[in-house]
Design a protein around this motif. Structure first.
Motif, PDB file in Angstrom:
ATOM      1  N   GLU A 116       0.585  -1.679  -0.030  1.00  0.00           N
ATOM      2  CA  GLU A 116      -0.116   0.158  -0.062  1.00  0.00           C
ATOM      3  C   GLU A 116       0.507   1.273  -0.310  1.00  0.00           C
ATOM      4  O   GLU A 116       0.407   2.100  -0.380  1.00  0.00           O
ATOM      5  N   ARG A 300      -5.290  -8.504   3.903  1.00  0.00           N
ATOM      6  CA  ARG A 300      -5.253  -6.392   3.287  1.00  0.00           C
ATOM      7  C   ARG A 300      -7.003  -6.227   3.655  1.00  0.00           C
ATOM      8  O   ARG A 300      -7.203  -5.258   4.352  1.00  0.00           O
ATOM      9  N   ILE A 309      -4.661  -0.625   7.472  1.00  0.00           N
ATOM     10  CA  ILE A 309      -4.800   0.498   6.511  1.00  0.00           C
ATOM     11  C   ILE A 309      -5.859   1.063   5.734  1.00  0.00           C
ATOM     12  O   ILE A 309      -6.617  -0.164   6.502  1.00  0.00           O
ATOM     13  N   ARG A 312      -8.430   1.793  -0.452  1.00  0.00           N
ATOM     14  CA  ARG A 312      -8.353   3.430  -1.400  1.00  0.00           C
ATOM     15  C   ARG A 312      -9.295   3.437  -2.133  1.00  0.00           C
ATOM     16  O   ARG A 312     -10.459   2.674  -2.029  1.00  0.00           O
TER      17      ARG A 312
END
Length: 313
Positions: A116, A300, A309, A312
């Motif tokens: 990422e 992920r 994270i 996106r």
């Protein structure tokens, strides 16, 4: 008089034309030279590659295998390759981002984070018993009264809980999510346990449980089983009380500056490895297999769900 002026104009035009042609030629030569120089730079032979390795099993246990792997790759690639065991997981990620490390051995979570942030690429993973999967275990002393995850949740206030490295998939992320869902853990500072410790690697976690310095610990199944197999941990003193779903194995990843031809050499070399020192250093692997970014989609999603994270846009 008119003829003289006419001749002068003709000569002037011819002179200007010659100068323009010469200038264009010089510019073309310059452009060609710059293109050739750029092509030469792009095709320039790499002098060295540094492999960064997370301390999944503790640095001492991994050093021999990592060094032998580096020597093997150097022989095949035709330039110097070194391996360095980093003191923590995140250090390898940041070293890749800073251009200090060109290839790395990462946990699935650290790979997702590195991908990422720095667009690194998974190319190989290890096989354990012929399969590219492992699990997160919760382990406890064999004579402990804790036998299930429910026992851990119900008696959290009496339990000294040990995670591995905070960036470990099996030693932190996956068991942490399970404990968060059960409502007994949020952070190292906010939880319902007697204490929460991060040991730094799987060997330290196993030893802490074996020696009853901690009551329950989160650990990588492959590394734990390999420690028992090698006699570094007494399996009769430890029991497994919880197992996660399948997790895709640890990836070897490269930065974008590694050429496709070198990636192919690395893959072919690693897929042919039978050296026991190399295999044992990485969870008691039975071999290696190709990997790619899509293999880590579930990790992920777990990292996104845990706030590690951001998705996106």
């Amino acid at each position: 008089m008119f003829r003289k002026r006419q001749s002068f104009l003709v000569l002037t035009c011819l002179l200007i034309s010659c100068l323009l042609v010469a200038a264009c030629g010089n510019q073309k030569n310059t452009d060609t030279g710059e293109a050739a120089n750029q092509a030469g730079q792009n095709n320039e032979k790499r002098d060295e590659m540094l492999i960064g390795v997370i301390p999944a099993q503790g640095s001492n246990q991994m050093e021999l295998g990592a060094d032998k792997l580096a020597s093997l790759l150097a022989e095949k690639l035709g330039y110097n390759v070194r391996a360095e065991i980093y003191p923590d997981y995140n250090g390898v990620v940041e070293a890749m981002g800073a251009g200090k490390v060109q290839m790395s051995y990462l946990g699935p979570l650290t790979y997702v984070e590195a991908h990422e942030r720095y667009d690194v690429r998974a190319i190989v993973t290890q096989l354990i018993g012929g399969k590219p999967f492992y699990y997160s275990y919760l382990i406890a002393p064999a004579d402990s009264s804790y036998n299930t995850l429910d026992d851990v949740v119900k008696q959290a206030g009496n339990i000294r809980f040990a995670f591995g490295d905070i960036s470990s998939t099996s030693g932190s992320l996956i068991p942490g999510i399970a404990l968060k869902k059960a409502g007994v853990f949020k952070t190292q500072q906010e939880h319902q346990f007697k204490s929460v410790t991060y040991t730094g690697d799987h060997t330290s976690t196993a030893l802490a449980i074996q020696n009853k310095m901690q009551d329950v610990g989160a650990i990588d199944s492959a590394y734990y089983n390999n420690l028992v197999k090698q006699g570094k941990i007494d399996g009769s003193k430890i029991k497994t009380i919880w197992q996660s779903e399948e997790l895709f194995q640890y990836p070897w990843a490269v930065v974008n500056s590694i050429s496709e031809s070198d990636i192919q050499i690395i893959r072919e070399t690693m897929l042919a490895i039978t050296d026991a020192d190399i295999l044992n250093a990485f969870g008691g692997a039975s071999g290696f297999i190709e990997a790619n970014n899509e293999d880590y989609a579930s990790i992920r999603q777990a990292a996104i769900a845990d706030g590690r994270i951001k998705p996106r846009q």
